[in-house]
Structure formats: structure tokens, C-alpha cells
Design a protein around this motif. Structure first.
Motif, PDB file in Angstrom:
ATOM      1  N   LEU A  97     -10.017 -24.744 -52.575  1.00  7.07           N
ATOM      2  CA  LEU A  97      -9.415 -24.712 -53.906  1.00  7.07           C
ATOM      3  C   LEU A  97      -7.895 -24.559 -53.814  1.00  7.07           C
ATOM      4  O   LEU A  97      -7.385 -23.698 -53.096  1.00  7.07           O
ATOM      5  CB  LEU A  97     -10.005 -23.527 -54.692  1.00  7.07           C
ATOM      6  CG  LEU A  97      -9.473 -23.293 -56.097  1.00  7.07           C
ATOM      7  CD1 LEU A  97      -9.841 -24.449 -57.020  1.00  7.07           C
ATOM      8  CD2 LEU A  97     -10.028 -21.971 -56.649  1.00  7.07           C
ATOM      9  N   ASP A  98      -7.151 -25.412 -54.527  1.00  5.15           N
ATOM     10  CA  ASP A  98      -5.695 -25.313 -54.611  1.00  5.15           C
ATOM     11  C   ASP A  98      -5.343 -24.549 -55.891  1.00  5.15           C
ATOM     12  O   ASP A  98      -5.632 -24.999 -57.002  1.00  5.15           O
ATOM     13  CB  ASP A  98      -5.068 -26.704 -54.644  1.00  5.15           C
ATOM     14  CG  ASP A  98      -3.541 -26.664 -54.593  1.00  5.15           C
ATOM     15  OD1 ASP A  98      -2.990 -25.539 -54.626  1.00  5.15           O
ATOM     16  OD2 ASP A  98      -2.925 -27.731 -54.526  1.00  5.15           O
ATOM     17  N   LEU A  99      -4.734 -23.395 -55.729  1.00  6.65           N
ATOM     18  CA  LEU A  99      -4.427 -22.537 -56.864  1.00  6.65           C
ATOM     19  C   LEU A  99      -3.125 -22.899 -57.571  1.00  6.65           C
ATOM     20  O   LEU A  99      -2.774 -22.274 -58.575  1.00  6.65           O
ATOM     21  CB  LEU A  99      -4.333 -21.075 -56.391  1.00  6.65           C
ATOM     22  CG  LEU A  99      -5.581 -20.459 -55.746  1.00  6.65           C
ATOM     23  CD1 LEU A  99      -5.261 -19.053 -55.250  1.00  6.65           C
ATOM     24  CD2 LEU A  99      -6.736 -20.427 -56.718  1.00  6.65           C
TER      25      LEU A  99
ATOM     26  N   GLU B 270      -1.765 -25.322 -59.515  1.00 10.47           N
ATOM     27  CA  GLU B 270      -1.707 -25.667 -60.932  1.00 10.47           C
ATOM     28  C   GLU B 270      -2.114 -24.496 -61.810  1.00 10.47           C
ATOM     29  O   GLU B 270      -1.449 -24.193 -62.818  1.00 10.47           O
ATOM     30  CB  GLU B 270      -2.614 -26.873 -61.214  1.00 10.47           C
ATOM     31  CG  GLU B 270      -2.597 -27.304 -62.681  1.00 10.47           C
ATOM     32  CD  GLU B 270      -3.595 -28.418 -62.975  1.00 10.47           C
ATOM     33  OE1 GLU B 270      -3.761 -28.746 -64.164  1.00 10.47           O
ATOM     34  OE2 GLU B 270      -4.202 -28.945 -62.012  1.00 10.47           O
ATOM     35  N   ALA B 271      -3.223 -23.823 -61.430  1.00  8.59           N
ATOM     36  CA  ALA B 271      -3.688 -22.692 -62.230  1.00  8.59           C
ATOM     37  C   ALA B 271      -2.660 -21.572 -62.252  1.00  8.59           C
ATOM     38  O   ALA B 271      -2.433 -20.918 -63.285  1.00  8.59           O
ATOM     39  CB  ALA B 271      -5.019 -22.183 -61.680  1.00  8.59           C
TER      40      ALA B 271
ATOM     41  N   ASN C 149       0.230 -22.394 -64.513  1.00  7.92           N
ATOM     42  CA  ASN C 149      -0.146 -22.321 -65.922  1.00  7.92           C
ATOM     43  C   ASN C 149      -0.153 -20.885 -66.468  1.00  7.92           C
ATOM     44  O   ASN C 149      -0.253 -20.682 -67.680  1.00  7.92           O
ATOM     45  CB  ASN C 149      -1.522 -22.942 -66.141  1.00  7.92           C
ATOM     46  CG  ASN C 149      -1.480 -24.457 -66.005  1.00  7.92           C
ATOM     47  OD1 ASN C 149      -0.415 -25.079 -66.129  1.00  7.92           O
ATOM     48  ND2 ASN C 149      -2.631 -25.052 -65.742  1.00  7.92           N
TER      49      ASN C 149
ATOM     50  N   PRO D  92     -11.457 -22.188 -65.625  1.00  4.93           N
ATOM     51  CA  PRO D  92     -11.556 -23.639 -65.876  1.00  4.93           C
ATOM     52  C   PRO D  92     -11.416 -24.497 -64.621  1.00  4.93           C
ATOM     53  O   PRO D  92     -11.799 -25.676 -64.645  1.00  4.93           O
ATOM     54  CB  PRO D  92     -10.395 -23.891 -66.851  1.00  4.93           C
ATOM     55  CG  PRO D  92     -10.084 -22.577 -67.456  1.00  4.93           C
ATOM     56  CD  PRO D  92     -10.361 -21.568 -66.395  1.00  4.93           C
ATOM     57  N   HIS D  93     -10.887 -23.950 -63.551  1.00  8.00           N
ATOM     58  CA  HIS D  93     -10.661 -24.730 -62.330  1.00  8.00           C
ATOM     59  C   HIS D  93     -11.821 -24.603 -61.336  1.00  8.00           C
ATOM     60  O   HIS D  93     -11.737 -25.133 -60.228  1.00  8.00           O
ATOM     61  CB  HIS D  93      -9.362 -24.269 -61.659  1.00  8.00           C
ATOM     62  CG  HIS D  93      -8.154 -24.439 -62.528  1.00  8.00           C
ATOM     63  ND1 HIS D  93      -7.378 -25.586 -62.519  1.00  8.00           N
ATOM     64  CD2 HIS D  93      -7.601 -23.611 -63.459  1.00  8.00           C
ATOM     65  CE1 HIS D  93      -6.391 -25.448 -63.391  1.00  8.00           C
ATOM     66  NE2 HIS D  93      -6.502 -24.270 -63.973  1.00  8.00           N
ATOM     67  N   LEU D  94     -12.898 -23.882 -61.752  1.00  6.46           N
ATOM     68  CA  LEU D  94     -14.005 -23.650 -60.824  1.00  6.46           C
ATOM     69  C   LEU D  94     -15.239 -24.481 -61.145  1.00  6.46           C
ATOM     70  O   LEU D  94     -16.280 -24.309 -60.511  1.00  6.46           O
ATOM     71  CB  LEU D  94     -14.386 -22.161 -60.832  1.00  6.46           C
ATOM     72  CG  LEU D  94     -13.313 -21.208 -60.306  1.00  6.46           C
ATOM     73  CD1 LEU D  94     -13.790 -19.767 -60.425  1.00  6.46           C
ATOM     74  CD2 LEU D  94     -12.966 -21.524 -58.852  1.00  6.46           C
TER      75      LEU D  94
ATOM     76  N   ARG E  57     -17.643 -26.211 -58.377  1.00  7.62           N
ATOM     77  CA  ARG E  57     -17.389 -25.628 -57.048  1.00  7.62           C
ATOM     78  C   ARG E  57     -18.529 -24.651 -56.770  1.00  7.62           C
ATOM     79  O   ARG E  57     -18.584 -23.571 -57.348  1.00  7.62           O
ATOM     80  CB  ARG E  57     -16.033 -24.950 -57.006  1.00  7.62           C
ATOM     81  CG  ARG E  57     -14.895 -25.956 -57.140  1.00  7.62           C
ATOM     82  CD  ARG E  57     -13.538 -25.334 -56.898  1.00  7.62           C
ATOM     83  NE  ARG E  57     -12.488 -26.328 -57.032  1.00  7.62           N
ATOM     84  CZ  ARG E  57     -12.011 -27.073 -56.035  1.00  7.62           C
ATOM     85  NH1 ARG E  57     -12.528 -26.917 -54.808  1.00  7.62           N
ATOM     86  NH2 ARG E  57     -11.072 -27.965 -56.227  1.00  7.62           N
TER      87      ARG E  57
ATOM     88  N   TRP F 155      -7.434 -17.307 -66.271  1.00  9.13           N
ATOM     89  CA  TRP F 155      -6.567 -18.358 -65.731  1.00  9.13           C
ATOM     90  C   TRP F 155      -7.240 -19.266 -64.706  1.00  9.13           C
ATOM     91  O   TRP F 155      -6.808 -20.393 -64.486  1.00  9.13           O
ATOM     92  CB  TRP F 155      -5.311 -17.736 -65.095  1.00  9.13           C
ATOM     93  CG  TRP F 155      -5.589 -16.922 -63.849  1.00  9.13           C
ATOM     94  CD1 TRP F 155      -6.054 -15.662 -63.791  1.00  9.13           C
ATOM     95  CD2 TRP F 155      -5.401 -17.338 -62.501  1.00  9.13           C
ATOM     96  NE1 TRP F 155      -6.187 -15.240 -62.500  1.00  9.13           N
ATOM     97  CE2 TRP F 155      -5.777 -16.259 -61.670  1.00  9.13           C
ATOM     98  CE3 TRP F 155      -4.955 -18.515 -61.893  1.00  9.13           C
ATOM     99  CZ2 TRP F 155      -5.731 -16.313 -60.285  1.00  9.13           C
ATOM    100  CZ3 TRP F 155      -4.891 -18.561 -60.495  1.00  9.13           C
ATOM    101  CH2 TRP F 155      -5.275 -17.484 -59.714  1.00  9.13           C
ATOM    102  N   LEU F 156      -8.338 -18.766 -64.100  1.00  9.87           N
ATOM    103  CA  LEU F 156      -8.910 -19.525 -62.988  1.00  9.87           C
ATOM    104  C   LEU F 156     -10.238 -20.191 -63.325  1.00  9.87           C
ATOM    105  O   LEU F 156     -10.603 -21.198 -62.710  1.00  9.87           O
ATOM    106  CB  LEU F 156      -9.082 -18.593 -61.780  1.00  9.87           C
ATOM    107  CG  LEU F 156      -9.409 -19.230 -60.439  1.00  9.87           C
ATOM    108  CD1 LEU F 156      -8.394 -20.302 -60.068  1.00  9.87           C
ATOM    109  CD2 LEU F 156      -9.483 -18.167 -59.346  1.00  9.87           C
TER     110      LEU F 156
END
Length: 806
Positions: free
Chosen positions: A678-680, A682-683, A686, A664-666, A669, A661-662
Motif C-alpha cells: 500500500l502506498d500511503l 495520496e491518503a 489528503n 477508503p484506500h483499503l 486489499r 483518512w485511510l
């Protein structure tokens, strides 16, 4: 030659029952205390009822020779006629030999060569209580042979102190025969109080020996853990009037060992290791002095290193030693501990299979083709897996774990697979090094330079141990004759050592201290100022086994060119993208590696985003999830309405499945600052499917919509979800707002026009009907321009004030 008439021994009374048990069941377990005479009496007593030869296993070469010689003497024959022996490098057998005494490893070789053991009618495992690895393996193999190939093969396990019931159960409830009593009674004398803590062990033993000399008569057998202690006690006892000192330990040559067993002109004091615990009757011994210590090998699988440790003896070992005093007459046993201390001693020593290097066992199992043999103590699966990994590294096992042709050659050599691999690859030129590494150090106490030791074998100096040198030379000649031309010719001693220890090639760490990282991943260090302490690369052939950073006891310097020439097929470029805790960022490098050794290192500027993201994820696992306010509120909302079907949003669960879940957001970074920002939200959202998101927004909305249409964030962190807003904005609200499946009331903090709290409530209608009147009275004077109606439930919500002057 006339056979001497044997004197009666305690074992004689048990022999009829033993014969009957073997005739009936084909196998038995004989338990007889020390001094009962089982080693030399039983094989002769069974000779007439066994078809074929009797094979008797002994744990030590000295015991094997002594037992064969004693039985031959009983028959009035020379060794090699009816009774013979076979040990490493020596055999005295003939066509007439019916009883063959062998060391335990020889049985394994015989079985692996021909599993049916043709011509063998009975196999006797003597001194099984010692629980050597070879004895355990030999018994397991014989049980499988008896069950599958030779139901006529008779088996007898003999022990002095072992609990016989588990062995009998392993053998299919074999009959158990017990011989009562020892040859002569033995008096035990304990210390009246613990020895002085300031007194060295050797000095305490020497003092107890002097006491025994004064209080007793006859020969004295002193038990010590190793040669070093023997030599120090020997020095302390030099000049003892009327006494002859005789050392006895395994590394001595046979002539010196025989001297310790032979009668002496004066009162004899034998200073011995555990080699004298079993199978040996030393003439004239009437007294035992037990130092209470034993030296054992301990193997650590993760480090791949063995180390010798000195431990307190067990009660079984102490009893075995005590029995030495009653072999030929009534005896006395002095113990270097108090009677009260005896209760804290372990009952039995650990089986070797529990503490030893299992590489040789793993090779034998692969050669046999099965690993589920009936062991009394099964090998530890993790240690066995480490052993198999080493064998695969040496080319002895194939990808599926089966033995290779190279592995079969290794199994035929009388060496540890490491040294056998070196010998096969480097040929006869490696024989001196193989013999050296298999023996005790001939230059103990000198700097840890392997080359100096090889030179000492060629030209012994004053500091060399001559007897050890001669044993190494003799073994080297024997090994050289067993191998053919080298497969890798013209190797240096360092390269030969690297073949045996590919996991112990060391590359110097940064800094001035002599510290190396080993190719197997462990660390090693050496005292500064030694000849090898400045080497960039070494091969560590002997380490002390320390789990944090092993000290090098023996090593050889090796050049990078030598390493590259030898292991070119194992050196690879590795793309490395990882989180650096020290630097607090993602490091992307391209490294040329041999195992854990980094031979070359350069930046990797175009590392793929996914690799960077995975490295950043490792960093996030170290730093912890960054719970900013929006993400924290979302998690609280999810927890408020979640059922079992919803995702677990605890830190532990989220980090465990962070790849899902995380990740793709890294992307991009790369630093701890990036991760902390990091703002969690949206992740995290989802993680919910569409239906769950709808339920969440309906039952636990992110905002409360006021009567004026304003959206106020709901704080879900506390016991009750909470909002803050102006009191006038709630005019006209007659029902308290709730959230969640259980209709949890919002905690409403009502503010004054100056944004100061005037009331906190979980029941707005009740507040309107009760406390509001008092609030109105106070607030009207302070804020006269703002509306304070008598009935707020009928008033219109507002945020406006009256114009000035009205």
C-alpha cells in the motif's frame, strides 16, 4: 423458672455508656475485644430502654442459634419466648419475643418486604468486623431507612477487631464506646523457627496440637481453613490418649455442630474452621492452636467465576482466634508461625464486597430502586456492571436497568439469581438440581458428571457424603414448595443447568483434547479419559476460576438440539468479516452463533467492500503502516513545516484515526502482501487542507529544481533535507537553497561526472570560494572533457562534456 445469676464480664463496665449513647444519639459503635461478652450481654442490657423488638444480626446460623440459646438460658426461659431466633429454614419466635437473633440475609428480606421495619426499635450488627456482604448491605439499607423513613430506628454496630472510626463516620459521627480487656489473659506462644518446608501443613498442625496436649490442660480449639484439612488432621490425631476429637465446620448438620459445642467426658479437641472465630463460647476451651490459614472466596468478574483460595490469616483474624482461649479461664494460644513473620501479615481481611460475586447485591439494589447507598466500602463499578449484565441476561433487569417482575420473584428466593432463575423457569422439578448446585459437592473426588450427582441424591452410593445428601434433599423439598408450575416444562437436567449458566455452555474446540469454548467467551478444559471428556457440548456448572483456561469440576453433557430448543431466541446469524492474524488475510464468514459459540459456519463471498476495508484496517494495525519511500518523504516534509494546527502524523496518531483518512484506500486489499504494498502518499496528503498543501509545497517542496530545470527529489529523512546532483549542474548558483519556515539549508552532495560524491556541503557559496579550487585541481585530470572553470559562480550550468578531440 429461676434465672441464673450471670457471672461478670468485661463488657459490663461499658454498658452504662452504651445505654447513654443510644438514648442520646440513637446509634452507636461498640468495640469490644474477643471474649468481652458483647453478643449475649448487650441485647439483654438494652431491652428495657428499647421500644419494640431488638433485631440482632449474626454472620452464621450456628452463632445465631447459640447466642439466642445462651440469652434465653440467662433469662431462665426457653428459646422462643423473650429471646428467639430466625435462620434459613427454621424459626423459634413467638408474640412474646423481644430479642430476635437472625442471620444477616433475613434482615435484607425484611427490609425489602417492608422498608419501615414496623415493630423493630433497634437493629444490632454483631461481629461487623467480618465485613460480610449481607452485613454491609443491611447497614447501608438501615442508614437510608433511618435518614428517610424512621428517624427513631436505633442502630448499633458491634465489632471485636474492626477499626471503628470509619464505621462511626459512615453513621454520621455516631458515638464510639470501647470495652477494655478480655475475660481472661491469654499467653501467646510462637514457633521458634519456621516449620520444616518438607512437612505438610496438616502434619505441622498435628505436631503442634500434640505439643499443646503435653504442655497444657483443658480443651483445645484448632483453627484450620476447611473440612479437608480438618479431616486430615483428625486422621493424624486418631488415638491421642485421653482426648476426644470433634470437627466443627459450616457444612455439618446442627446435631454434629452441637456435639462440638457440648462438654465431653474426656479432654476435647475441636478442629474448626473460621466458624469458631466469633460469637461462640465453647465450654472448657483453654487452648487455641492457630494454623494461620483461612479460606476465602475470590470472584473474577471478567470470567464470571468464583474460586476458593487458601490464604494466610490477617492480624485481626489471628487476634480474634487468640481470644477464644480466654473465654472461660486463662488461656494459651499456639501459633504456627514465628513472631517475626507476624509483621508481614495484613492488618484486616478484605471486605466480602471487595472479593465476592455481586450478582445478588446488584439484584437487591435494583429491587430497592437505588444504587447510591452509604456503603462502608462501595462496590467496584466494573464488577457491579458485570453482575447487572448477568441479571439482564437472566431477564431480571430491563433495558434501562430497572428490576422486572421476574427479578422481583428472583429476589424473594433464598438462592443465587442464577439458580433462582432456573427454579422459576423449570419449576419444582429443578429443586434437587438447585439444592445440589447451592451445596458442597456430595461426590468430591469423583469425575465431574452432574448426572451422577443427581443420581446420588436419589440413591446415595458408598462414595456419597451422606450428611451433604440429606441437606440437599431437605433443601430441595423446601425449594420445591416455593415455586409453582414450570414455565418451561419437561426440561432435561442439562437444559436446567443451561438456564442457570447460559454463559457456560461449552462447544468443543478443534482437536482431540477435551477443551471447550464457553458461550460467555472463556475457555474450559477437562482431564482426558473422564466420562464427559468426549462430549461435544457441555454445561459447566463448576469451574476452578483459572483465568487462562478453567478446569471443569462439575458439568453435564447437552445436545445441540437441547440448546436450540432452549435458546432459539438467542441464536442468530452473524456476518463476520475480520482479519486473521494466523492466515494473514481477511476472512469473510457467515456464522450461526449463540454468544461466543459458532454452531454453523459458511463463506460470505459477497461481503461489502467497506466491511473488507475495516477488516484490512485491523490487519494494518497489527502489521504497522507500510512506509514506502514516497510516503516517508511526504511525512518528513509535513513534520518540517507543521504547526499545532496541522495533523499529527506519528504512527500512533495516524492509526488512532485511520478510519477517517485511510479506510477508503483499503478496498479490495485482503492479504498482508496487499497491505505491505500500500502506498500511503495520496491518503497522507489528503489529510491536509488546500491551504496547508500550498504551504507544504512552497516551504518544503518535494523536488529541487536545478538551474537546468531538472526536478531532483529532496530526501527529508535525515537531520537536513538532502539532494544529490552533478557538480557542473550547480554552476552559477550563488545562494544556497533552503527549505522550511526556518530556512533550513539543503545538504547537497555534489557528484563527479561518474556520479561519485566529491563534496557534501551546507554552504554552497563558501564551497565555491574555498574547497572548489582543490576539487577542480583533482577533477581536471580525471575528467578533462568536462568543464572546470576557475570561477564556477560565473559559469553556465551544464551536463554536457566537450566533444572528443577538442
Amino acid at each position: 423458672m429461676t434465672s441464673p445469676v450471670p457471672s461478670p464480664l468485661p463488657i459490663d463496665d461499658a454498658l452504662p455508656d452504651l445505654r447513654a449513647a443510644l438514648a442520646r444519639a440513637g446509634q452507636a459503635v461498640l468495640q469490644a475485644p474477643p471474649g468481652a461478652g458483647k453478643t449475649t450481654r448487650v441485647p439483654l442490657a438494652l431491652l428495657g430502654q428499647v421500644t419494640g423488638r431488638i433485631l440482632m444480626l449474626e454472620p452464621r446460623r450456628l452463632a445465631a442459634r447459640a447466642a439466642a440459646e445462651r440469652m434465653a438460658e440467662t433469662l431462665g426461659e426457653a428459646v422462643g419466648q423473650t429471646v428467639g431466633y430466625r435462620i434459613r429454614g427454621e424459626a423459634k419466635v413467638s408474640r412474646q419475643t423481644r430479642i430476635e437473633v437472625v442471620t444477616e440475609g433475613i434482615l435484607t428480606r425484611m427490609i425489602q418486604s417492608d422498608p419501615e421495619l414496623p415493630g423493630i426499635g433497634l437493629v444490632i450488627f454483631d461481629e461487623f468486623h467480618e465485613r460480610s456482604l449481607n452485613a454491609d448491605l443491611g447497614l447501608a439499607l438501615c442508614l437510608e431507612i433511618r435518614g428517610a423513613l424512621r428517624d427513631d430506628l436505633q442502630l448499633l454496630v458491634m465489632s471485636a477487631t474492626l477499626d471503628a472510626a470509619p464505621v462511626a463516620a459512615l453513621m454520621g459521627d455516631a458515638p464510639m464506646i470501647t470495652s477494655q480487656g478480655r475475660a481472661f489473659p491469654v499467653e501467646t506462644r510462637w514457633l521458634p523457627r519456621p516449620p520444616d518446608a518438607s512437612l505438610r501443613f496438616e502434619a505441622a498442625v498435628a505436631a503442634l496440637v500434640r505439643q499443646a496436649v503435653q504442655e497444657t490442660s483443658g480443651g483445645i480449639l484448632v483453627f484450620l481453613p476447611g473440612e479437608g484439612e480438618i479431616r486430615r488432621v483428625e486422621n493424624l490425631l486418631q488415638g491421642l490418649l485421653g482426648c476426644t476429637l470433634r470437627p466443627l465446620f459450616g457444612a455439618m448438620d446442627f446435631a454434629a455442630q452441637r456435639l462440638a459445642l457440648a462438654p465431653a467426658d474426656q479432654r476435647k479437641i475441636v478442629l474448626a474452621t473460621s466458624i469458631a472465630e466469633t460469637s461462640l463460647t465453647i465450654p472448657d476451651i483453654r487452648v487455641v492452636v492457630d494454623g494461620g490459614r483461612a479460606r476465602r472466596a475470590r470472584f473474577d468478574a471478567p470470567s464470571g467465576m468464583s474460586r476458593l483460595v487458601t490464604e494466610r490469616v490477617t492480624r485481626a483474624e489471628a487476634e480474634q482466634r487468640r481470644g477464644r482461649a480466654g473465654r472461660v479461664a486463662e488461656g494459651i494460644c499456639y501459633r504456627l508461625w514465628t513472631r517475626g513473620e507476624e509483621g508481614g501479615m495484613q492488618a484486616f481481611p478484605p471486605a466480602e464486597i471487595e472479593a465476592a460475586d455481586l450478582t445478588g447485591l446488584a439484584l437487591e439494589l435494583a429491587l430497592w430502586g437505588a444504587s447510591d447507598l452509604p456503603f462502608l466500602t462501595p462496590p467496584h463499578p466494573g464488577v457491579l456492571a458485570e453482575a447487572r449484565a448477568l441479571l439482564a441476561d437472566l431477564g431480571a433487569l430491563g433495558p434501562e436497568g430497572g428490576i422486572t417482575a421476574h427479578g422481583r420473584e428472583l429476589a424473594a428466593l433464598p438462592l443465587h439469581p442464577r439458580l433462582g432463575h432456573m427454579l422459576l423457569m423449570a419449576g419444582p422439578a429443578a429443586a434437587p438440581l438447585a439444592a445440589l448446585l447451592a451445596e458442597r459437592d456430595p461426590l468430591r473426588g469423583t469425575p465431574p458428571d452432574l448426572v451422577a450427582r443427581l443420581k446420588a441424591i436419589a440413591r446415595p452410593g458408598a462414595d456419597a457424603h451422606r450428611a451433604t445428601i440429606e441437606r440437599i434433599r431437605s433443601e430441595a423439598r423446601r425449594l420445591a414448595a416455593q415455586v409453582k408450575a414450570p414455565r418451561l416444562p419437561d426440561l432435561s437436567p442439562a437444559q436446567m443447568a443451561a438456564l442457570a449458566y447460559p454463559d457456560r455452555i461449552g462447544l468443543r474446540r478443534a482437536g482431540d483434547a477435551p477443551r471447550w469454548v464457553l458461550s460467555g467467551g472463556k475457555g474450559a478444559a477437562m482431564a482426558a479419559g473422564l466420562p464427559l471428556s468426549g462430549a461435544r457440548m457441555i454445561v459447566a456448572t463448576d469451574l476452578d476460576g483459572d483465568l487462562r483456561e478453567a478446569q471443569v469440576r462439575q458439568a453435564v453433557a447437552i445436545s445441540e438440539a437441547e440448546v436450540r430448543a432452549l435458546f432459539a431466541d438467542r441464536i442468530h446469524w452473524v456476518d463476520l468479516c475480520e482479519w486473521s492474524r494466523r492466515d494473514g488475510k481477511v476472512l469473510a464468514r457467515r456464522q450461526e452463533r449463540l454468544g461466543a459459540l459458532v454452531l454453523a459456519d459458511r463463506p460470505w463471498p459477497d461481503a461489502p467492500p467497506e466491511a473488507v476495508a475495516r477488516a484490512a484496517l485491523d490487519g494494518l494495525r497489527q502489521l504497522g503502516l507500510p512506509w514506502a519511500a514516497p510516503a516517508r518523504r511526504l511525512r518528513a516534509r509535513i513534520r518540517l513545516v507543521a504547526t499545532d494546527a496541522w495533523p499529527d502524523v506519528s504512527d500512533e496518531a495516524l492509526l488512532a484515526r485511520a478510519e477517517d483518512w485511510l479506510l477508503p484506500h483499503l478496498a479490495n486489499r485482503k492479504t498482508d502482501a496487499d497491505l505491505r504494498a500500500l502506498d500511503l502518499t495520496e491518503a497522507l496528503r489528503n489529510l491536509l487542507d488546500w491551504d496547508q498543501q500550498q504551504v507544504l509545497d512552497r516551504l518544503a517542496p518535494a523536488h529541487f529544481e536545478t538551474p537546468l530545470g531538472r526536478r531532483i527529489p529532496i530526501d527529508y529523512d535525515g537531520d537536513h533535507p538532502a539532494i544529490e546532483l552533478r557538480l557542473q549542474e550547480m554552476f552559477g548558483v550563488k545562494t544556497h537553497p533552503t527549505v522550511g519556515t526556518n530556512r533550513l539549508p539543503l545538504r547537497i552532495t555534489l557528484l563527479s561526472p561518474a556520479q561519485r560524491p566529491v563534496q557534501v556541503t551546507l554552504d554552497l557559496p563558501r564551497f565555491w570560494a574555498s574547497s572548489y579550487a582543490d576539487v577542480r585541481k583533482d577533477m581536471r585530470g580525471q575528467y578533462p572533457r568536462h568543464p572546470w572553470p576557475e570561477d564556477p559562480t560565473e559559469a553556465d550550468p551544464t551536463l554536457r562534456a566537450k566533444p572528443r578531440g577538442t
